[in-house]
Design a protein around this motif. Structure first.
Motif, PDB file in Angstrom:
ATOM      1  N   ALA A  35       0.886  -1.320   0.019  1.00 35.29           N
ATOM      2  CA  ALA A  35       0.058  -0.049   0.110  1.00 35.29           C
ATOM      3  C   ALA A  35       1.011   1.136   0.211  1.00 35.29           C
ATOM      4  O   ALA A  35       1.741   1.585   0.923  1.00 35.29           O
ATOM      5  N   VAL A  36       0.941   1.843  -0.994  1.00 36.20           N
ATOM      6  CA  VAL A  36       1.725   3.171  -1.055  1.00 36.20           C
ATOM      7  C   VAL A  36       0.789   4.330  -1.359  1.00 36.20           C
ATOM      8  O   VAL A  36      -0.059   4.290  -2.079  1.00 36.20           O
ATOM      9  N   SER A  37       1.342   5.649  -0.988  1.00 36.38           N
ATOM     10  CA  SER A  37       0.394   6.625  -0.927  1.00 36.38           C
ATOM     11  C   SER A  37       1.091   7.752  -2.066  1.00 36.38           C
ATOM     12  O   SER A  37       0.248   8.637  -2.367  1.00 36.38           O
ATOM     13  N   GLY A  38       2.265   7.451  -2.686  1.00 39.00           N
ATOM     14  CA  GLY A  38       2.986   8.222  -3.536  1.00 39.00           C
ATOM     15  C   GLY A  38       3.902   9.320  -3.021  1.00 39.00           C
ATOM     16  O   GLY A  38       4.631   9.783  -3.524  1.00 39.00           O
ATOM     17  N   GLY A  39       4.104   9.108  -1.411  1.00 35.81           N
ATOM     18  CA  GLY A  39       5.184   9.837  -1.057  1.00 35.81           C
ATOM     19  C   GLY A  39       6.373   9.312  -1.011  1.00 35.81           C
ATOM     20  O   GLY A  39       6.445   8.159  -1.541  1.00 35.81           O
ATOM     21  N   ALA A  40       7.331   9.977  -0.765  1.00 39.22           N
ATOM     22  CA  ALA A  40       8.921   9.511  -0.855  1.00 39.22           C
ATOM     23  C   ALA A  40       9.160   8.244  -0.170  1.00 39.22           C
ATOM     24  O   ALA A  40       9.623   7.337  -0.791  1.00 39.22           O
ATOM     25  N   ASP A  41       8.599   8.132   1.151  1.00 41.29           N
ATOM     26  CA  ASP A  41       8.652   6.902   1.839  1.00 41.29           C
ATOM     27  C   ASP A  41       8.018   5.654   1.141  1.00 41.29           C
ATOM     28  O   ASP A  41       8.662   4.569   0.988  1.00 41.29           O
ATOM     29  N   SER A  42       6.725   6.017   0.617  1.00 36.67           N
ATOM     30  CA  SER A  42       6.173   4.870  -0.089  1.00 36.67           C
ATOM     31  C   SER A  42       6.916   4.620  -1.333  1.00 36.67           C
ATOM     32  O   SER A  42       6.976   3.359  -1.633  1.00 36.67           O
ATOM     33  N   ILE A  43       7.440   5.440  -2.342  1.00 40.09           N
ATOM     34  CA  ILE A  43       8.054   5.222  -3.277  1.00 40.09           C
ATOM     35  C   ILE A  43       9.255   4.453  -2.904  1.00 40.09           C
ATOM     36  O   ILE A  43       9.833   3.691  -3.695  1.00 40.09           O
ATOM     37  N   ALA A  44       9.864   4.865  -1.990  1.00 43.63           N
ATOM     38  CA  ALA A  44      11.116   3.989  -1.643  1.00 43.63           C
ATOM     39  C   ALA A  44      10.928   2.704  -1.367  1.00 43.63           C
ATOM     40  O   ALA A  44      11.455   1.588  -1.839  1.00 43.63           O
ATOM     41  N   LEU A  45       9.725   2.312  -0.677  1.00 43.64           N
ATOM     42  CA  LEU A  45       9.248   1.090  -0.378  1.00 43.64           C
ATOM     43  C   LEU A  45       9.349   0.166  -1.680  1.00 43.64           C
ATOM     44  O   LEU A  45       9.592  -0.921  -1.852  1.00 43.64           O
ATOM     45  N   LEU A  46       8.216   1.004  -2.585  1.00 41.42           N
ATOM     46  CA  LEU A  46       8.191   0.101  -3.720  1.00 41.42           C
ATOM     47  C   LEU A  46       9.236  -0.178  -4.581  1.00 41.42           C
ATOM     48  O   LEU A  46       9.331  -1.199  -4.898  1.00 41.42           O
ATOM     49  N   ARG A  47       9.933   0.930  -4.637  1.00 44.17           N
ATOM     50  CA  ARG A  47      11.496   0.582  -5.413  1.00 44.17           C
ATOM     51  C   ARG A  47      12.228  -0.432  -4.849  1.00 44.17           C
ATOM     52  O   ARG A  47      13.010  -1.608  -5.454  1.00 44.17           O
ATOM     53  N   LEU A  48      12.273  -0.610  -3.516  1.00 46.15           N
ATOM     54  CA  LEU A  48      13.010  -1.430  -2.851  1.00 46.15           C
ATOM     55  C   LEU A  48      12.450  -2.869  -3.124  1.00 46.15           C
ATOM     56  O   LEU A  48      13.272  -3.791  -3.049  1.00 46.15           O
ATOM     57  N   ALA A  49      11.304  -2.999  -2.796  1.00 41.46           N
ATOM     58  CA  ALA A  49      10.475  -4.460  -2.903  1.00 41.46           C
ATOM     59  C   ALA A  49      10.873  -4.819  -4.503  1.00 41.46           C
ATOM     60  O   ALA A  49      11.069  -5.971  -4.530  1.00 41.46           O
ATOM     61  N   HIS A  50      10.587  -3.895  -5.292  1.00 39.38           N
ATOM     62  CA  HIS A  50      10.835  -4.309  -6.862  1.00 39.38           C
ATOM     63  C   HIS A  50      12.186  -4.742  -6.949  1.00 39.38           C
ATOM     64  O   HIS A  50      12.471  -5.953  -7.494  1.00 39.38           O
ATOM     65  N   ALA A  51      13.432  -4.083  -6.487  1.00 44.56           N
ATOM     66  CA  ALA A  51      14.694  -4.432  -6.816  1.00 44.56           C
ATOM     67  C   ALA A  51      14.765  -5.746  -5.814  1.00 44.56           C
ATOM     68  O   ALA A  51      15.620  -6.782  -6.291  1.00 44.56           O
ATOM     69  N   TRP A  52      14.316  -6.081  -4.771  1.00 42.72           N
ATOM     70  CA  TRP A  52      14.509  -7.277  -3.960  1.00 42.72           C
ATOM     71  C   TRP A  52      13.988  -8.289  -4.764  1.00 42.72           C
ATOM     72  O   TRP A  52      14.569  -9.318  -4.843  1.00 42.72           O
TER      73      TRP A  52
END
Length: 64
Positions: A35-52
């Protein structure tokens, strides 16, 4: 190593070993919802999960 844009003086890139450790408990799930809001921390989580997930032989399906 995962980097995103300009790092502040107090932040450091996430190393591959840290990325693996961060998501270690998630690797056995066939699907993970983020669940992401579009804020910097959510986008970081999204990109980290994708990279992982890209590092895994059989990655889970990520639902955003």
């Amino acid at each position: 190593m995962i980097t995103f844009g300009r790092a502040s003086s107090t932040s450091a890139p996430v190393e591959n070993g840290e990325l693996t450790a961060l998501f270690e408990n998630w690797k056995h799930y066939p699907e993970i919802a983020l669940a992401v809001s579009g804020g910097a921390d959510s986008i970081a989580l999204l990109r980290l999960a994708h990279a992982w997930a890209q590092q895994l032989d059989r990655p889970p399906h990520l639902t955003i």
